[in-house]
Write an enzyme that holds these catalytic residues in place. Sequence first.
Site: not given
Ligand code: UD1
Ligand code: CA
Length: 453
Positions: A11, A137, A166, A329
């Site tokens: 995004r 969430g 969350n 600089r």
């Molecule tokens: C997530 C939560 C949501 C919460 C929100 C808070 C999930 C499914 N949802 O949503 O409930 O309200 O965070 O900010 O967890 N990441 C990985 N591997 C992956 C996917 C994500 O390491 O396969 C990491 C991302 O780099 C990021 C974090 O996990 O730092 C959260 O992932 P993101 O996709 O941003 O989750 P949200 O849609 O924000």
């Molecule tokens: Ca996020």
Amino acid sequence: MIVLAAGKGTRMRSRRPKVLHPLAGQSLIQRVLRTSRTLVPKTITVVVGHQSELVQAALAHHGDLKFARQELQLGTAHALQQTRSALETTQGSLVVMSGDVPRLSSATLTKLIDAHEATGAAGTVLTATLKRPYGYGRIVRSQGEMVGIVEETDATREQRNIREVNGGVYAFDIEPLFDALDQISETGPKHERYLPAIISSYRRRGLRVGTVTADDPNEIRGINSQTELAEVSSIVRQSKNEELMGAGVTIEDPSTTYIDDDVTVGPDTVIHPGVRLEGRTHVGERCELQSWVVVDSTIEDDCIVRNCCVVTEARLASGTVVGPFAHLRPGSILELGARVGNFVEMKQATLGRGSKANHLSYLGDATVGDRVNVGAGTITCNYDGGTKNRTTIADGAFVGSGTQLVAPVTVGQDGYVAAGSCITEDVPPGSLGVARARQENKPGWVEKKRRSE
Ligand code: UD1
Ligand code: CA
């Protein structure tokens, strides 16, 4: 301690990994790591995946970090599973943070862990109540107890009205965690496995889950888009400005003042609109920073930096005055009371106590002593096409306007250089150096010219 940072950040619509986007001078993940360190965890493991080489390279200076790789980004539960081999034999509590939730305070994180350990829950979720919960969430409760977390996309219309969300930060008891993660099933078109689904799974197995609510809902703001990055940046800036104003700094227009977190500014300094202070800049007391000034440097007390100056890796001793329109600089040093005026550029150059370079000059690779006057338009010719050479101007010297000093060259103590000179040889102390063609006047020349036309 685990930091999840493998996601693509789709995004953001950017080629840069999401967690490396800067926010007021520090990347998102740097901020998360900084907060995590305040708890002095035994280990910190960062889960990397999308563009992992860039993320790891950006964190290379943290010698103690461990990395776990998530080859395919199959969701937050899947990401956490990748730390299994690193943690399986460990016992106790594990904190899971999101690499894209940069504003969490160490006080809130401590509150989460303390509550987790005090209640003996298997999992504790950090929540917050937001005015606009969109995208997060939602915390589903029954008779006050959290029974599950439902993602925006899976939520019913009624659940979407829930404002408690969350925060993406959790404390877990390690023991039941990994087996439970294995049992989380895939959802959605991308076959992702969601970490929040662990809550209902724990409940089904009779394991206790709890919540801790952040007092300041802005702390849990996650960054998923450029708009959110800008919104959170503005919150971060505002709180930095408030901290400084609370310590006696005058900020004329906080909305256009950009000050990085690690900057320090002394009381009674006045900051005009449009100023940017970066990195570890220090500005002393009673200074005045006029508009459109960008500084990444040390500025001592009682200095004035006039409009439109760029000051990078420089040191301004007390009582110095710079600008308007000066470019200092890296390696520029202004000693006590020195002055640099408009359209002056300095680089690896020292201007001694009380010395002045007030108009249109370039001082590069130069050592200028005390009480020196550098005349308008003086240029140090420091580069001969191969190497950089030094110019030395000793104490008390006077360099006339429009002079070129072809380095390496020295003007001795109290020496004079005649205006318009091109100095290629040293000027001994107390001497006058003149290096220009002698002027010839041709009487009646104009009249003669007119007659011949
Ligand atoms: C997530 C939560 C949501 C919460 C929100 C808070 C999930 C499914 N949802 O949503 O409930 O309200 O965070 O900010 O967890 N990441 C990985 N591997 C992956 C996917 C994500 O390491 O396969 C990491 C991302 O780099 C990021 C974090 O996990 O730092 C959260 O992932 P993101 O996709 O941003 O989750 P949200 O849609 O924000
Ligand atoms: Ca996020």
